[in-house]
Scaffold this motif. Structure first.
Motif, PDB file in Angstrom:
ATOM      1  N   THR A  47     -23.070  67.942  95.918  1.00  9.99           N
ATOM      2  CA  THR A  47     -23.768  66.874  96.674  1.00  9.99           C
ATOM      3  C   THR A  47     -22.986  66.841  98.276  1.00  9.99           C
ATOM      4  OG1 THR A  47     -25.274  66.230  95.356  1.00  9.99           O
ATOM      5  CG2 THR A  47     -24.608  65.212  97.073  1.00  9.99           C
ATOM      6  N   ASP A 249     -28.052  65.775  93.115  1.00  4.43           N
ATOM      7  CA  ASP A 249     -28.790  67.211  92.469  1.00  4.43           C
ATOM      8  C   ASP A 249     -28.660  67.874  91.824  1.00  4.43           C
ATOM      9  OD1 ASP A 249     -26.071  67.043  92.492  1.00  4.43           O
ATOM     10  OD2 ASP A 249     -25.561  68.939  91.471  1.00  4.43           O
ATOM     11  N   TYR A 250     -28.644  66.876  90.632  1.00  2.00           N
ATOM     12  CA  TYR A 250     -28.783  67.178  89.188  1.00  2.00           C
ATOM     13  C   TYR A 250     -30.120  66.247  88.791  1.00  2.00           C
ATOM     14  CZ  TYR A 250     -27.204  69.914  85.530  1.00  2.00           C
ATOM     15  OH  TYR A 250     -27.395  71.519  84.838  1.00  2.00           O
ATOM     16  N   ALA A 265     -32.264  65.579  98.152  1.00  2.00           N
ATOM     17  CA  ALA A 265     -31.772  66.463  97.292  1.00  2.00           C
ATOM     18  C   ALA A 265     -31.370  67.498  98.272  1.00  2.00           C
ATOM     19  CB  ALA A 265     -32.800  66.840  96.437  1.00  2.00           C
ATOM     20  N   PRO A 266     -30.404  68.050  98.352  1.00  2.00           N
ATOM     21  CA  PRO A 266     -29.350  69.378  98.582  1.00  2.00           C
ATOM     22  C   PRO A 266     -30.938  70.741  98.210  1.00  2.00           C
ATOM     23  CG  PRO A 266     -27.587  68.755  97.433  1.00  2.00           C
ATOM     24  CD  PRO A 266     -29.021  67.802  97.049  1.00  2.00           C
ATOM     25  N   ASP A 268     -30.287  73.722  96.665  1.00  2.00           N
ATOM     26  CA  ASP A 268     -29.840  74.257  95.647  1.00  2.00           C
ATOM     27  C   ASP A 268     -29.786  73.161  94.684  1.00  2.00           C
ATOM     28  OD1 ASP A 268     -27.496  73.004  96.750  1.00  2.00           O
ATOM     29  OD2 ASP A 268     -25.916  74.625  96.600  1.00  2.00           O
ATOM     30  N   ALA A 269     -30.258  71.591  94.908  1.00  2.00           N
ATOM     31  CA  ALA A 269     -29.922  71.046  93.315  1.00  2.00           C
ATOM     32  C   ALA A 269     -31.072  71.969  92.247  1.00  2.00           C
ATOM     33  CB  ALA A 269     -30.605  69.815  93.698  1.00  2.00           C
ATOM     34  N   ARG A 274     -34.777  67.751  93.327  1.00  2.00           N
ATOM     35  CA  ARG A 274     -36.197  68.131  94.355  1.00  2.00           C
ATOM     36  C   ARG A 274     -37.058  67.530  94.226  1.00  2.00           C
ATOM     37  NH1 ARG A 274     -33.860  73.459  93.523  1.00  2.00           N
ATOM     38  NH2 ARG A 274     -36.762  74.126  92.987  1.00  2.00           N
ATOM     39  N   SER A 283     -28.495  73.341 101.463  1.00  2.00           N
ATOM     40  CA  SER A 283     -27.673  73.470 100.183  1.00  2.00           C
ATOM     41  C   SER A 283     -26.135  72.274 100.417  1.00  2.00           C
ATOM     42  CB  SER A 283     -27.458  74.830  99.575  1.00  2.00           C
ATOM     43  OG  SER A 283     -26.033  75.512 100.779  1.00  2.00           O
ATOM     44  N   HIS A 284     -25.487  72.393  98.940  1.00  2.00           N
ATOM     45  CA  HIS A 284     -24.390  71.521  99.344  1.00  2.00           C
ATOM     46  C   HIS A 284     -23.156  72.608  99.787  1.00  2.00           C
ATOM     47  CE1 HIS A 284     -23.316  73.691  95.562  1.00  2.00           C
ATOM     48  NE2 HIS A 284     -21.930  73.726  95.959  1.00  2.00           N
TER      49      HIS A 284
END
Length: 301
Positions: A47, A249-250, A265-266, A268-269, A274, A283-284
């Motif tokens: 992140t 992100d997780y 959330a990014p 690409d999380a 998301r 994205s991060h």
């Protein structure tokens, strides 16, 4: 012909039908009367951190946030020592959430404000079960300071090696004597999920489990998540949840994202992050934290 009042009633009904009803099992938030959050808590790995560093774009945005009167801190699974190398130049104005929510730490005073530990019999049961079922698993006990490595025959954790994280070989008895914030198991994803299923049978109700990456299974005390720690901080700071923004992100970030007045959330999380978020930002790798700050947290002039 319809009267003016009837037409208005039809339009209101149609609009009401288009508004989705919130699912209380997914979100614990009331319908917003929007207030711009002034406090941001950010996850670190995946992140705030990209390619092993915090980007200048993220740093500049966080400095702008704190210069405008906002506050910032981190929420991470890392210990106070493992997080420390990334804090240089970071405008940390509030205590940090560490160990995925098992502790709140004030770097200004170098002291814990809050901490929760796993029960000793839970730690012993899970470590012994893991070593019997998956002898190569890397077992790390977080007791404050250097991470204790409990399996001398375990797989090497590449993050520990790459970052030269402070560790020490240790026995289970030594880890139990100090009190354990969390256990971390590194290894093959499928085998970690198998371990988790066995743990839930062997020690039901004595811990919470989460993943901070597909190869990291983390075991925490009950009610010791990032969301629980953020709720504790809200009470400690005497701030409403609407004053907080949180980004992660997780799996281990979901409770924090849900608690915050503005959860992010990014792009690409993981899907779970998301789905929990109110907003999805860059994205991060494209400076997710900076995007969140500049789009949602800085006053518009």
């Amino acid at each position: 012909p319809f009267s003016f009042a009837a037409i208005c009633g039809i339009l209101v009904t149609a609009r009401q039908r288009r508004i989705p009803r919130p699912d209380p099992r997914r979100k614990r938030k009331a319908a917003p009367t929007y207030m711009m959050p002034s406090i941001l808590y950010s996850d670190m790995d995946g992140t705030l951190i990209s390619e092993g560093a915090i980007s200048p774009e993220n740093l500049d945005a966080l400095r702008a946030l704190t210069a405008a009167g906002g506050d910032f801190s981190i929420a991470t699974g890392r210990s106070e020592e493992v997080a420390r190398p990334y804090l240089g130049g970071l405008p940390l104005t509030l205590p940090a959430i560490l160990y995925n929510g098992a502790a709140v730490y004030d770097y200004k005073t170098e002291s814990f404000l809050y901490k929760a530990c796993l029960k000793a019999d839970t730690v012993a049961c899970l470590v012994e079960t893991a070593l019997n079922r998956y002898p190569e698993v890397c077992v790390q006990a977080f007791t404050g300071g250097r991470t204790r490595m409990l399996n001398p025959n375990g797989l090497p954790d590449p993050y520990v090696t790459r970052e030269k994280q402070p560790t020490r070989p240790s026995t289970l008895a030594e880890a139990l004597a100090d009190g354990c914030f969390k256990l971390l198991f590194y290894g093959d994803s499928a085998r970690l999920h198998d371990l988790e299923r066995v743990f839930l049978v062997e020690a039901p109700g004595s811990f919470v489990s989460t993943y901070s990456a597909s190869f990291y299974l983390e075991i925490l005390p009950c009610r010791a998540t990032k969301g629980d720690a953020l709720a504790w901080l809200a009470a400690y700071l005497n701030k409403p949840r609407e004053a907080f923004a949180a980004i992660g992100d997780y799996d281990n970030d979901v409770t924090m994202i849900r608690f915050a007045g503005l959860g992010a959330a990014p792009s690409d999380a993981q899907p779970c992050a998301r789905e929990a978020a109110d907003v999805v930002v860059a994205s991060h790798r494209d400076h997710a934290v900076a995007d969140l700050v500049r789009r949602y947290l800085l006053p518009r002039t």
